[in-house]
Design an enzyme around this catalytic site. Structure first.
Site, mmCIF file in Angstrom:
data_model
loop_
_atom_site.group_PDB
_atom_site.id
_atom_site.type_symbol
_atom_site.label_atom_id
_atom_site.label_comp_id
_atom_site.label_asym_id
_atom_site.label_seq_id
_atom_site.Cartn_x
_atom_site.Cartn_y
_atom_site.Cartn_z
ATOM 1 N N CYS A 102 32.556 5.444 27.555
ATOM 2 C CA CYS A 102 32.822 6.711 28.239
ATOM 3 C C CYS A 102 33.554 7.597 27.239
ATOM 4 O O CYS A 102 34.677 7.276 26.834
ATOM 5 C CB CYS A 102 33.648 6.500 29.497
ATOM 6 N N CYS A 251 30.590 15.523 28.705
ATOM 7 C CA CYS A 251 30.128 14.129 28.654
ATOM 8 C C CYS A 251 29.987 13.661 27.195
ATOM 9 O O CYS A 251 29.037 14.042 26.495
ATOM 10 C CB CYS A 251 28.812 13.953 29.397
ATOM 11 N N THR A 253 29.327 10.626 25.903
ATOM 12 C CA THR A 253 28.156 9.811 25.575
ATOM 13 C C THR A 253 26.883 10.664 25.699
ATOM 14 O O THR A 253 25.935 10.486 24.922
ATOM 15 C CB THR A 253 28.087 8.556 26.470
HETATM 16 O O1 PYC Z 1 32.149 11.322 28.747
HETATM 17 O O2 PYC Z 1 30.779 9.693 28.240
HETATM 18 C C1 PYC Z 1 31.352 10.414 29.056
HETATM 19 C C2 PYC Z 1 31.126 10.161 30.492
HETATM 20 C C3 PYC Z 1 30.292 9.243 31.058
HETATM 21 C C4 PYC Z 1 30.420 9.391 32.441
HETATM 22 C C5 PYC Z 1 31.330 10.371 32.684
HETATM 23 N N1 PYC Z 1 31.757 10.836 31.472
#
Ligand code: PYC
Length: 325
Positions: A102, A251, A253
């Site tokens: 994450c 996000c 990832t």
């Molecule tokens: O920032 O990788 C991320 C992530 C995955 C799910 C929510 N945030």
């Protein structure tokens, strides 16, 4: 209410206390369990994640689901690392299960460890269930995560959605599996979140229906849509997470997966900064370099600690382990 001192002592003994620190990274919350969580043994983070998944699912739900949390929350169990050169181990989870990596959560973890006085600004290694990632913590709450090697697995995959639309997109790994849709018809703005969620859910359903997975058989449980961003960002995304909530951050990832696709297409050169804006306006900066046929992404964002608290798990509370339906 217990009436006698003895009844009060008995009640207190039955309560489980869990110390957590909450932060948000570009609007997306992370709750790190500092103490009071389960003992996941001494194995690597992949094996601790399995133990957590198999034996402590109710605890997971208690930490991130309502009434203490909600669908958008990501949690992490802070673990003793297996090696002396790593600062910490982490097992991430959300409202429906465990996560692999994450990105926003790792940025949140970095500021949390700093808040606790456990790390100083500089470089540190973190063990995750999908491999080591490194963090570079600055004084100003900015953190760069050097993520796991990321890559595009399939290009221009055609999907027929139950709603009747046909959509194309790439499948890429950035620490989680993503379907990165090419859908110029969608308005990727806050006022279109219900429609974006609907389309992203249809994509996820179609992937499951057609048996389309990552190259390791893993479910493609994150769906990403793109649109124009505010200057100077290069793109705005909408990311549907596995539990049905959308990511308030860009996000980490997902940005890694996108960067891997852009670099595979020659649209972003190694070492060039590319900016991904989230649906709520927060921005991650990304740059990558090639290592063999994989992209090593560096994702930079900011996080802020906003709560230190003790969660109380009272077995007499009918919703002690969270609301799951
Ligand atoms: O920032 O990788 C991320 C992530 C995955 C799910 C929510 N945030």
């Amino acid at each position: 209410m217990p009436e006698t001192p003895q009844q009060q002592v008995t009640l207190k003994m039955k309560l489980q206390r869990v110390n957590v620190i909450d932060s948000h990274t570009g609007g997306e919350p992370t709750r790190i369990v500092i103490s009071g969580g389960p003992d996941l043994g001494k194995g690597d983070m992949a094996s601790r994640r399995k133990i957590f998944q198999n034996e402590y699912d109710r605890f997971r739900s208690a930490i991130v689901n309502e009434p203490r949390g909600g669908d958008v929350w990501v949690g992490g169990i802070l673990c003793e690392p297996t090696r002396t050169e790593t600062a910490a181990g982490i097992v991430f989870f959300n409202n429906v299960g465990v996560l692999n990596m994450c990105g926003h959560g790792t940025i949140g973890l970095a500021v949390t460890l700093h808040h606790l006085g456990r790390i100083a600004p500089g470089n540190h290694l973190i063990e995750t269930s999908v491999g080591d990632v490194s963090i570079y913590l600055q004084e100003n709450n900015r953190v760069t995560v050097t993520n796991v090697p990321s890559y595009r697995y399939r290009q221009c995959v055609k999907l027929k959605l139950d709603g009747g639309d046909t959509i194309y997109g790439d499948i890429a790994w950035g620490g989680n599996w993503f379907f990165l849709a090419q859908d110029p018809q969608q308005h990727v703005t806050v006022d279109h979140i219900p429609r974006l969620s609907e389309i992203a859910n249809q994509i996820r359903t179609a992937l499951i229906r057609d048996g389309i997975t990552g190259d390791d058989g893993g479910e493609i449980d994150h769906i990403e849509l793109f649109g124009p961003a505010d200057d100077p960002a290069d793109s705005r995304n909408f990311v549907l997470c596995p539990g049905g909530a959308y990511d308030r951050s860009p996000c980490g990832t997902g940005t890694s997966a996108k960067l891997a696709c852009l670099m595979a297409d020659g649209k972003v050169a190694p070492g060039t900064t590319w900016r991904q804006q989230s649906i709520v306006g927060s921005v991650f900066e990304a740059e990558g370099k090639w290592h063999q046929d994989r992209v090593i992404p560096k994702i930079t964002g900011s996080a802020h600690v906003n709560t230190e608290s003790t969660l109380i798990l009272d077995p007499e509370d009918p919703f002690c382990m969270g609301i799951t339906s």
